[in-house]
Design an enzyme around this catalytic site. Sequence first.
Site, PDB file in Angstrom:
ATOM      1  N   GLU A 170       6.646   8.166   2.299  1.00 13.35           N
ATOM      2  CA  GLU A 170       6.056   8.980   1.071  1.00 13.35           C
ATOM      3  C   GLU A 170       7.102  10.354  -0.254  1.00 13.35           C
ATOM      4  O   GLU A 170       5.876  11.331   0.350  1.00 13.35           O
ATOM      5  CB  GLU A 170       4.558   9.165   0.244  1.00 13.35           C
ATOM      6  N   GLU A 387       1.719   0.683   4.429  1.00  8.86           N
ATOM      7  CA  GLU A 387      -0.398   1.116   4.796  1.00  8.86           C
ATOM      8  C   GLU A 387      -0.631   0.926   3.042  1.00  8.86           C
ATOM      9  O   GLU A 387      -0.303   0.482   1.816  1.00  8.86           O
ATOM     10  CB  GLU A 387      -0.014   2.590   3.561  1.00  8.86           C
TER      11      GLU A 387
HETATM   12  C1  BG6 Z   1      -0.657   8.558   2.692  1.00 11.88           C
HETATM   13  C2  BG6 Z   1       0.252   9.311   4.208  1.00 11.88           C
HETATM   14  O1  BG6 Z   1      -0.436   9.692   2.416  1.00 11.88           O
HETATM   15  O2  BG6 Z   1      -1.880   8.392   2.944  1.00 11.88           O
HETATM   16  C3  BG6 Z   1      -0.786   9.110   5.315  1.00 11.88           C
HETATM   17  O3  BG6 Z   1       1.256   8.644   4.748  1.00 11.88           O
HETATM   18  C4  BG6 Z   1      -2.717   9.242   4.846  1.00 11.88           C
HETATM   19  O4  BG6 Z   1      -0.516   9.721   7.444  1.00 11.88           O
HETATM   20  C5  BG6 Z   1      -3.127   8.593   4.226  1.00 11.88           C
HETATM   21  O5  BG6 Z   1      -3.084   9.713   6.615  1.00 11.88           O
HETATM   22  C6  BG6 Z   1      -4.244   8.574   3.747  1.00 11.88           C
HETATM   23  O6  BG6 Z   1      -4.670  10.198   3.255  1.00 11.88           O
HETATM   24  P1  BG6 Z   1      -5.512  10.919   3.814  1.00 11.88           P
HETATM   25  O7  BG6 Z   1      -5.301  11.702   2.942  1.00 11.88           O
HETATM   26  O8  BG6 Z   1      -6.440   9.970   3.070  1.00 11.88           O
HETATM   27  O9  BG6 Z   1      -5.261  10.783   5.107  1.00 11.88           O
END
Ligand code: BG6
Length: 488
Positions: A170, A387
């Site tokens: 990202e 993800e």
């Molecule tokens: C992505 C990242 O932005 O989203 C992760 O790659 C991150 O590292 C995930 O934890 C979720 O984001 P958040 O802010 O809800 O923890």
Amino acid sequence: MYHQQLDTFPQNFLWGAASAAYQIEGAYNEDGKGPSIWDVYAHTAGNTFKNTTGDVAVDHYHRMAEDVALMAKQGLKAYRFSVSWSRVIPDGEGEVNQAGLDFYHKLIQELKQNHIEPVLTLYHWDLPQALQDKYQGWESRETISAFLKYCTVLFDVFKDDVKYWITFNEQNVFTALGYRWEQHPPKINDLKRMFAANHIINLANAQVINLFHEMVPSGQIGPSFGYCPIYPRTADPNDVLAANSADDFINNWWLDIYCRGHYPKFLLKQLQRMDLAPDITTEDDLLLKSAKPDFLGVNYYHGGTIQQNRIEKPVTDDRQKDFNATDPYLMQPKDEQAQNPEVPMYNQVDNPYLKQTEWGWDIDPVGFRITLRELTEKYGLPMFITENGLGAQDQLVDGQVNDDYRIDYLKQHILAMQEAITDGADIIGYCAWSFTDLLSWLNGYKKRYGFVYIDRDDDGPKTLTRIPKASYYWYQQVIATNGAHLSE
Ligand code: BG6
């Protein structure tokens, strides 16, 4: 498009889960590890949510074998993790720390013995602090040389055991949060510097892809991008035009570089007009065009809804999104912010058709299918979902976590992915975010994503006991039936 029957998931589809070093490992100063920018940043009071740090995180460094055993029991086919650069090379560019390398060696062996495909992220935001101090981190091309050295070490040692590699996680998120919104290290608010650092990271991405193709011809590599499908708020052509600009600003600025080797033309011209564009040399241009990712890593949480810019269409209702420092994907500039290229281009508004999570993120499984179709149409690369998941404040009741809302979320998203596969998208695997609960960069430990609950909170590590949630067992069935369980 309606399909009477969905295609089955491909054989050998990589059902997985994901994590990142700083968010799970802990052991921040053990066995020779050097400090990363996140160690230093989180140790400064006021920088993080309730001053939470990854010092202990969920102690994966010491409980790795137990965690992999839980992955094996769940039946995971793939596990995405990141390597902490300063664990392997404490000052970022000097001597290799054998103990650090050994940890990843053991992790990868443990995964392989359990028939779990390792998916290795080279950079998930934890730059060695020494490189920040010495070169100003990603603002200097010297950091590219250090990065290539670190990657050479990993390619050399793990080339026979790791097939799938992610370059940067990202880049859109960590550059904006670090150099514009002051929510990540190096906590800067300067768009010109943001675009300049981002350009240097693009060069690092291109160089490391070329290096990988020389050193690991049997492997596959690509960046992981946080994609937001963009919707016009109405059929008013002015809203559609604005959505088009937003797509450039939010997505194509990165993806066109990764996949086509050039920046989107209209946005580049606009940034040049505003004196915000990076300097691009002829060599840069050639390099960017030469590097071809093998696949695109896709992180999907939600999209964005857009109407005509605030100058031509002043806001008259409460649909406009406010500045929200807990949504890294779609930050809306405040009116008083000095540099805000979005303002003449588009305005972000709420989508009345979508429900939201506890943190105000749209829940939009159809957007996931749209994402996979748009990326297929635009770039034609195979995709690896690196993800996707739901952050929630799970409760442990009588020793159990009944996260049926997460099951519902994942089910809808995986079905949307299956529809995209039926449409024709080429998808290698799907890594849910996340395997265990872990540290959220902007929300501490109370925002949980895992299949496995960890007994700890924002006030500190408690027993750190691992407790599989209801979603763990549900995903176990999904994997065992190669997705057939979804529609049962
Ligand atoms: C992505 C990242 O932005 O989203 C992760 O790659 C991150 O590292 C995930 O934890 C979720 O984001 P958040 O802010 O809800 O923890």
